[in-house]
Design an enzyme around this catalytic site. Sequence first.
Site, PDB file in Angstrom:
ATOM      1  N   THR A  11       0.814  -1.216   0.000  1.00  0.00           N
ATOM      2  CA  THR A  11       0.000   0.000   0.000  1.00  0.00           C
ATOM      3  C   THR A  11       0.848   1.267   0.000  1.00  0.00           C
ATOM      4  OG1 THR A  11      -1.857  -1.084   1.067  1.00  0.00           O
ATOM      5  CG2 THR A  11      -1.693   1.274   1.404  1.00  0.00           C
ATOM      6  N   SER A  54       1.676  -7.702  -0.696  1.00  0.00           N
ATOM      7  CA  SER A  54       2.546  -8.563   0.107  1.00  0.00           C
ATOM      8  C   SER A  54       2.041  -9.998   0.205  1.00  0.00           C
ATOM      9  CB  SER A  54       2.761  -7.981   1.500  1.00  0.00           C
ATOM     10  OG  SER A  54       1.596  -8.059   2.280  1.00  0.00           O
ATOM     11  N   ASP A  87       0.159  -6.748   5.014  1.00  0.00           N
ATOM     12  CA  ASP A  87      -0.594  -7.978   5.294  1.00  0.00           C
ATOM     13  C   ASP A  87       0.284  -9.124   5.793  1.00  0.00           C
ATOM     14  OD1 ASP A  87      -2.921  -6.727   4.611  1.00  0.00           O
ATOM     15  OD2 ASP A  87      -3.041  -7.580   2.597  1.00  0.00           O
TER      16      ASP A  87
END
Length: 327
Positions: A11, A54, A87
């Site tokens: 992100t 990820s 994540d």
Amino acid sequence: MSVALFTLGGTIAMTGSSGGVVSRLTGAELTTAVPGLADLGVPLDVRDTQAVPSANLTFRQVLDVVGAASRAVTHGAVGVIVTQGTDTLEETAFLADLVWPHEAPLVFTGAMRNPTLAGPDGPANLLAAVRVATSSAARDLGTLVVFNDEVHAARWVRKTHSTSTAAFASPNAGPIGHVIEGQVRILARPVRRGPLPIPADPARLDAARVALYCATLDDDGLLLDGLAETHRGVVYAGYGVGHAPSTLAPVLGALAERIPVVLTSRTGSGSVLRHTYGAVGSETDLLRRGLINGGLLDPYKARALLRLLVTAGARRDDIVEEFANHG
Ligand code: ASP
């Protein structure tokens, strides 16, 4: 006093497209967007490595980055930063911590709000990460996660929220430090364990499948059938202090006779116990049947450790000892 910066997407590096944001910002673009970074006067040696969510990362890719990070330190970097999606960050940072041999800090960070949103947290997290990576106070702490002006030990950190900018917490220990008015303040220094070797043979790592199996209400255990044929180890995320239904206890015991089965808790914090409860399926019973005590390690971290050990060909006794050390 340079810092190596490895970018892996996530992100922090995502910008808009008609179908939603995707990873596309380079390290140079990320660093340009950080107010105050240039004033620190820290040369950044940027290595754009991956630009992925990820969820796509693999053990092999992460260990390759750690190997490159290690070489960067050998060639003079005072610290290393890895930016990636949040994540899987609690897993990748712990995996890196298991093999990181240097005093220099290896700092993982990312963002919860992408750069197209109001108040993106990536620039602040990156600035704090650079401060930690160059801080003498952060040396010899192993791998760290810097997020929301908090410093977490990779050993304890969890992603505990799906959207909050305060998504990272260390439920068992709290943050080990803070970045306050730009100063890195370390409050606790976790004991470091000796580094495990980075697997030399990628094929062995790929072949070392380790399953994670979570206890759930009224599960008949069918998914455990045949697991010893396909996997080299299992982490069992049991109830509470490490419990299983009585019907599953013999199934787990039989599995533990063939491959290592590590007992952890699905609760999110706290340790599994050793000898408090006595029923069939209790921690005492499961350990007697050959499961290995995962201690304070959460299931995700236990899986990372078990996979490295299995890759290295560790025997059961060594695995027990490593979990006693790390758990
Ligand atoms: N899904 C994103 C990732 O892990 C979430 C993030 O970066 O925060 O790549």
